[in-house]
Write a protein that holds these residues in place. Structure first.
Motif, PDB file in Angstrom:
ATOM      1  N   VAL A 143       7.378  -3.217  72.735  1.00  0.00           N
ATOM      2  CA  VAL A 143       7.044  -2.060  71.904  1.00  0.00           C
ATOM      3  C   VAL A 143       5.799  -2.352  71.084  1.00  0.00           C
ATOM      4  O   VAL A 143       4.860  -1.550  71.030  1.00  0.00           O
ATOM      5  CB  VAL A 143       8.227  -1.692  70.983  1.00  0.00           C
ATOM      6  N   PHE A 282      18.809  -0.845  78.225  1.00  0.00           N
ATOM      7  CA  PHE A 282      19.112  -2.267  78.097  1.00  0.00           C
ATOM      8  C   PHE A 282      18.683  -3.033  79.346  1.00  0.00           C
ATOM      9  O   PHE A 282      18.840  -4.238  79.417  1.00  0.00           O
ATOM     10  CB  PHE A 282      20.600  -2.469  77.824  1.00  0.00           C
ATOM     11  N   ILE A 323      16.496  11.246  72.598  1.00  0.00           N
ATOM     12  CA  ILE A 323      16.396   9.822  72.925  1.00  0.00           C
ATOM     13  C   ILE A 323      17.507   9.049  72.227  1.00  0.00           C
ATOM     14  O   ILE A 323      18.247   8.275  72.847  1.00  0.00           O
ATOM     15  CB  ILE A 323      15.015   9.271  72.507  1.00  0.00           C
ATOM     16  N   VAL A 327      20.635   7.205  74.189  1.00  0.00           N
ATOM     17  CA  VAL A 327      20.822   5.754  74.101  1.00  0.00           C
ATOM     18  C   VAL A 327      22.168   5.435  73.447  1.00  0.00           C
ATOM     19  O   VAL A 327      22.821   4.461  73.805  1.00  0.00           O
ATOM     20  CB  VAL A 327      19.651   5.104  73.338  1.00  0.00           C
ATOM     21  N   ALA A 331      24.923   3.026  74.851  1.00  0.00           N
ATOM     22  CA  ALA A 331      25.423   1.877  74.083  1.00  0.00           C
ATOM     23  C   ALA A 331      26.943   1.915  73.989  1.00  0.00           C
ATOM     24  O   ALA A 331      27.617   0.888  74.139  1.00  0.00           O
ATOM     25  CB  ALA A 331      24.797   1.878  72.685  1.00  0.00           C
TER      26      ALA A 331
ATOM     27  N   ILE B 136      22.621   0.372  69.090  1.00  0.00           N
ATOM     28  CA  ILE B 136      21.368   0.555  69.832  1.00  0.00           C
ATOM     29  C   ILE B 136      20.375  -0.467  69.319  1.00  0.00           C
ATOM     30  O   ILE B 136      20.360  -0.800  68.135  1.00  0.00           O
ATOM     31  CB  ILE B 136      20.750   1.943  69.591  1.00  0.00           C
ATOM     32  N   ASN B 137      19.546  -0.952  70.206  1.00  0.00           N
ATOM     33  CA  ASN B 137      18.435  -1.793  69.840  1.00  0.00           C
ATOM     34  C   ASN B 137      17.577  -1.087  68.790  1.00  0.00           C
ATOM     35  O   ASN B 137      17.257   0.086  68.929  1.00  0.00           O
ATOM     36  CB  ASN B 137      17.636  -2.005  71.117  1.00  0.00           C
ATOM     37  N   PHE B 139      14.503  -1.204  68.061  1.00  0.00           N
ATOM     38  CA  PHE B 139      13.215  -0.681  68.515  1.00  0.00           C
ATOM     39  C   PHE B 139      13.368   0.754  68.996  1.00  0.00           C
ATOM     40  O   PHE B 139      12.591   1.636  68.664  1.00  0.00           O
ATOM     41  CB  PHE B 139      12.656  -1.519  69.670  1.00  0.00           C
ATOM     42  N   ILE B 140      14.414   0.984  69.810  1.00  0.00           N
ATOM     43  CA  ILE B 140      14.593   2.298  70.408  1.00  0.00           C
ATOM     44  C   ILE B 140      15.114   3.292  69.373  1.00  0.00           C
ATOM     45  O   ILE B 140      14.633   4.423  69.282  1.00  0.00           O
ATOM     46  CB  ILE B 140      15.562   2.202  71.599  1.00  0.00           C
TER      47      ILE B 140
END
Lengths: 339, 351
Positions: A143, A282, A323, A327, A331, B136-137, B139-140
Motif C-alpha cells: 500500500v 488476504f 470495500i 472485506v 474476514a 480486517i487488515n 491497511f484495507i
C-alpha cells in the motif's frame, strides 16, 4: 484452540468426523456470502434497478454501462493478480491508466501509433518492475509503495504535460477503435472479455498463475519449495501494470482525448470490483472471472447512483463502504473457517 | 520480535573480537543500533546543508518553516501512535478534510470545533472496530474509510469550499501569540509533549510498544490489546481532526479536497523517523525529526518556485526510499541478494 481438542476427543471415526465438519461448514452463512454472495447481490441489484430506476433498463443505457465497465474491468482483471498474491492492491493504477492514455494520444499525434504503444508498454514494465522490486525484494508494504509510486507517477505526468488535454486525430486508428462495433457489441467490450478470459487462463493454467496463488496462500512454504518469490511478485505487479495500460488505451479511445486527471477513482473502483467479486484480500483465493462479476456489480451500482442524481462524493462513500463491508464478510468467513 | 530472531550468530562471538580499546566504540555503536532515528537525522542533515547553500530563506523566514513542520508533524504524531502497534491509519487525510468541513458547517465556532473533534474520535473508533473486532487488515479497513470519508467531505460540503461563520476568529487564530509562535505551533508542541509523556512514561502508552512488538505475548501478559488498539486509532483520529480544525481556522474556509499532500508527507515523516511499520519500535522524537526534514524540504521547494507536481515527485521518492531503507526491508533484500549469488550447495559452512 479449545473446540479443536474437544472435537478430537470425540469417538467418531476420522472420516465420518471430517464429513460432519464439512456438512456444518457448508451452512455457514458468512462463508457462503464470501463465496457465492456476489451472484445474489448482483441479481438483487439489477432487479432493483430494473424496477425502481427510470431509464436503467433501456438498451442505450445498458450498452453504456458495459462500455464504461470495459476500462475499469481490464484494470481490475490485471490487479486481481496483485490481490491474489497477497499484496492487498496496486494504488498506482491511477497514475498508470492516465499515463497510458496520455502517451497513446500524445505520442501517436507526434510520432505514430506503433511507437506510442511500445513506449506505453515500456512505461508499464517500469511500473511493474519498480513496484514489484520494492514489494517483492525489499518486502515493503504494497500500500505504501504504490501510494508513493502514484504520487511520483502522477507528479511526473502532470509536470511533463502541464495538465493539458490531448486530442486525438478525428479519423485516426484510436478514434476508429473507440467507435467500432461488431454487431451490437462495441469493440472495447469484446477486448474486455478477451482480456478477462486470457488473464483467467494465465491464472488457472500456467505455472506463473499457480505460483501467484501459492505465494498468496503461503509465502514461506512457496519460498521453501524453491520458487523465486521476488520474481512472482514482480510478475504480479507487471500483470497489473499491463492491465492498467490496456485500460488506459480503452479509456483514451472512448473520448479520443487524454488528460492526467481522467483516471480519478480507478484505484478504489477496481479494488471494490475485485473484493466484491469474492477474491480474498488476504491472498491465495480468487479468480479473474469473479472480478468480472464484481465489475458488473460496481458498474451497475455506479450507474444507479448516476441515474438517481448522486454525485462523485456519494459514489466514493458507497464504494468505500462496499470495500469495508465486503472485506468484513471475508474476514468473518475466515474466522468461521478457523473455528 | 523478528529482529531479535534473525541474527544467527551467538552474541559471545561478537563480543570476543572486541579488544578493550574498542569497548567505547562498541558501546556507542550499541546505543546507536538501539536508536531508530538514524535515517531521519541523515535526511535532516542533507536538507540542512542544501537549504543553507541554496535557499537560506528557509531559515530567515522561519515562521513559515515552523508552520509547515507543525502541519506535517501533527498528523504524523497521530500516525506514530497507530504504527507503533503495527497498524496503519490511511484515513488520516480524509479525517482531516471531513472534520474541517463539519466544523465549518456549524454556525457556532465552539460547537463546530467540538463536533469536528468528536468526528475524529468516532472515525478512530470505527477504524479500530473493523481492525480488532472484525479482524480486517488495517491497511484495507482504513483505505475503505479513506474513500468513504473523502466522499463524505464532498457530500457535506456540496463539493465546494465552505467558509467558516466567524471569519474574524479564524484570522485571529493565525496570528502569533507567544513570540513568533502561532496557536498551530503551540498546539503541535502540546501534542508532541503529551504524546511523548504518554508513550514513554504512562503505562497504557508503554503497552503500545508491547502490542506492536508481539501481540500474542502482550495478550498473554494481560494487556487488554483490543482496548489499546482502540486508544491508538482514536488518538490518531483525534489528532487528524485537530489538524483539520487548525487548517480550517487558518484558511477561514474548509476545503473538501484538503490533505492529500499531507497524507504523503506525514507518512514519510513517521516512517523515515524510524517508526517500524511492523510495530514495536520507534519514537515521537524520530517523527519530529522526520517532520522537520520534510517540512523544511517542502518550504525550500516552494520558495524555490518548484511546482506542486514536482514537490509530489520529491516527497513520493522520499517515502519510497523510506520504506525501502527500513531495517527489515534491507534485511529482506540482503537475503534475496545472497540467494542470488550463492548456489544451494554452498549454503553449508565450509570452514
Amino acid at each position: 484452540m479449545t473446540p479443536k481438542t474437544a472435537s478430537g476427543t470425540r469417538t467418531l471415526p476420522p472420516a465420518a468426523q471430517v464429513e460432519q465438519e464439512l456438512e456444518t461448514r457448508a451452512f455457514k452463512l458468512s462463508e457462503w456470502m464470501a463465496q457465492q454472495g456476489i451472484f445474489l447481490f448482483t441479481a438483487v441489484l439489477v432487479l432493483f434497478a430494473v424496477v425502481f430506476i427510470d431509464g436503467f433498463a433501456s438498451l442505450p443505457n445498458l450498452t453504456d454501462v458495459f462500455n464504461r465497465a470495459a476500462p475499469i474491468g481490464i484494470v481490475a482483471a490485471g490487479m486481481t493478480f496483485v490481490v491474489i498474491s497477497g499484496n492487498y492492491l496496486d494504488l498506482s493504477v491511477v497514475a498508470q491508466v492516465a499515463t497510458a492514455a496520455v502517451v497513446l494520444i500524445a505520442v501517436t499525434n507526434a510520432v505514430g501509433l506503433v511507437p506510442a504503444i511500445l513506449f506505453a508498454i515500456a512505461i508499464a514494465l517500469v511500473y511493474g518492475i519498480v513496484n514489484g522490486i520494492a514489494v517483492g525484494v525489499f518486502k515493503a508494504n504494497a500500500v505504501i509503495v504504490t501510494l508513493s509510486t502514484t504520487f511520483i507517477g502522477l507528479g511526473l505526468l502532470r509536470w511533463l504535460t502541464g495538465g493539458s488535454i490531448y486530442f486525438g486525430e478525428s479519423d485516426g486508428p484510436i478514434r476508429t477503435f473507440g467507435t467500432t462495433r461488431i454487431g451490437p457489441l462495441p469493440l472495447a467490450m469484446i477486448l474486455f472479455i478477451v482480456v478477462t478470459v486470457l488473464l483467467s487462463l494465465v491464472l488457472t493454467r500456467t505455472n506463473f498463475g499457480f505460483m501467484v496463488r501459492a505465494y498468496g496462500s503461503n509465502r514461506e512454504a512457496t519460498r521453501l519449495a524453491g520458487v523465486n518469490t521476488p520474481l512472482v511478485v514482480i510478475g504480479a505487479f507487471t500483470m497489473s501494470a499491463l492491465g492498467a495500460m490496456l485500460g488506459g488505451f480503452v479509456l483514451a479511445a472512448f473520448s479520443n482525448t487524454a488528460v492526467s486527471s481522467m483516471s480519478d477513482g480507478y484505484d478504489f473502483r477496481a479494488l471494490a470490483a475485485i473484493i466484491v467479486g469474492g477474491t480474498s484480500v488476504f491472498g491465495g483465493r480468487g479468480s479473474v472471472m469473479r472480478t468480472l462479476l464484481g465489475v458488473v456489480f460496481v458498474s451497475v451500482l455506479t450507474n444507479i447512483m448516476v441515474l438517481s442524481g448522486l454525485g462523485f462524493g456519494f459514489q466514493q462513500m458507497a464504494i468505500g463502504l462496499l470495500i469495508v463491508l465486503a472485506v468484513s464478510v471475508d474476514a468473518l468467513a475466515r474466522k468461521t473457517r478457523a473455528a | 520480535m523478528s529482529q531479535t530472531q534473525t541474527d544467527p550468530r551467538p552474541p559471545s562471538e561478537e563480543q570476543a573480537d572486541l579488544s578493550t580499546s574498542d569497548g567505547l566504540v562498541a558501546r556507542v555503536r550499541l546505543i546507536l543500533s538501539r536508536r531508530t532515528e538514524g535515517r531521519a537525522v541523515a535526511l535532516l542533515m542533507v536538507v540542512w546543508v542544501f537549504t543553507l547553500l541554496f535557499e537560506p530563506l528557509v531559515w530567515t523566514s522561519y515562521e513559515v518553516t515552523l508552520g509547515r513542520i507543525a502541519l506535517v508533524g501533527l498528523v504524523a504524531l497521530g500516525l506514530t501512535a497507530v504504527i507503533l502497534m503495527g497498524e496503519l491509519d490511511l484515513a488520516v487525510a480524509s479525517t482531516l478534510a471531513v472534520s474541517g468541513v463539519i466544523m465549518a458547517s456549524f454556525d457556532s465556532l465552539a460547537v463546530g470545533v467540538l463536533a469536528a473533534l468528536a468526528t475524529g474520535l468516532i472515525v478512530g473508533a470505527v477504524n479500530a472496530f473493523f481492525v480488532v473486532v472484525v479482524g480486517i487488515n488495517s491497511f484495507i479497513a482504513t483505505l475503505g474509510m479513506l474513500f468513504f470519508l473523502r466522499g463524505a467531505a464532498f457530500v457535506i460540503s456540496g463539493e465546494a469550499p465552505v467558509r467558516i461563520a466567524d471569519v474574524d476568529a479564524g484570522i485571529a487564530f493565525g496570528q502569533p501569540v507567544i513570540g513568533p509562535l502561532t496557536p498551530r505551533m503551540l498546539l503541535f508542541i502540546v501534542a508532541f509533549v503529551a504524546l511523548y509523556i504518554f508513550l514513554s512514561h504512562v503505562r497504557v502508552g508503554r503497552e503500545f510498544y508491547a502490542v506492536g512488538g508481539n501481540r500474542q505475548a502482550a495478550r498473554d501478559a494481560g494487556i487488554p490489546v483490543v482496548r489499546r488498539v482502540f486508544t491508538g486509532f482514536m488518538i490518531s483520529g483525534f489528532i487528524s481532526a485537530l489538524a483539520g480544525v487548525i487548517n480550517t481556522l487558518e484558511r477561514t474556509a474548509a476545503d473538501p479536497t484538503a490533505g492529500s499532500t499531507v497524507l504523503l508527507a506525514s507518512f514519510a515523516a513517521a516512517i523515515i523517523g524510524g517508526v517500524l511499520l511492523n510495530g514495536g519500535r520507534g519514537s515521537v522524537f524520530g517523527t519530529l525529526i522526520g517532520a522537520s526534514a520534510l517540512g523544511m524540504l517542502q518550504v525550500a521547494l516552494t520558495l524555490s518556485g518548484v511546482q506542486v507536481d514536482v514537490q509530489n515527485i520529491v516527497i513520493g521518492s522520499v517515502l519510497l526510499l523510506a520504506v525501502i531503507t527500513d531495517p527489515s526491508s534491507l534485511r529482506a533484500a540482503a537475503v534475496t541478494a545472497r540467494g542470488l549469488f550463492r548456489s544451494r550447495s554452498e549454503r553449508q559452512p565450509t570452514g
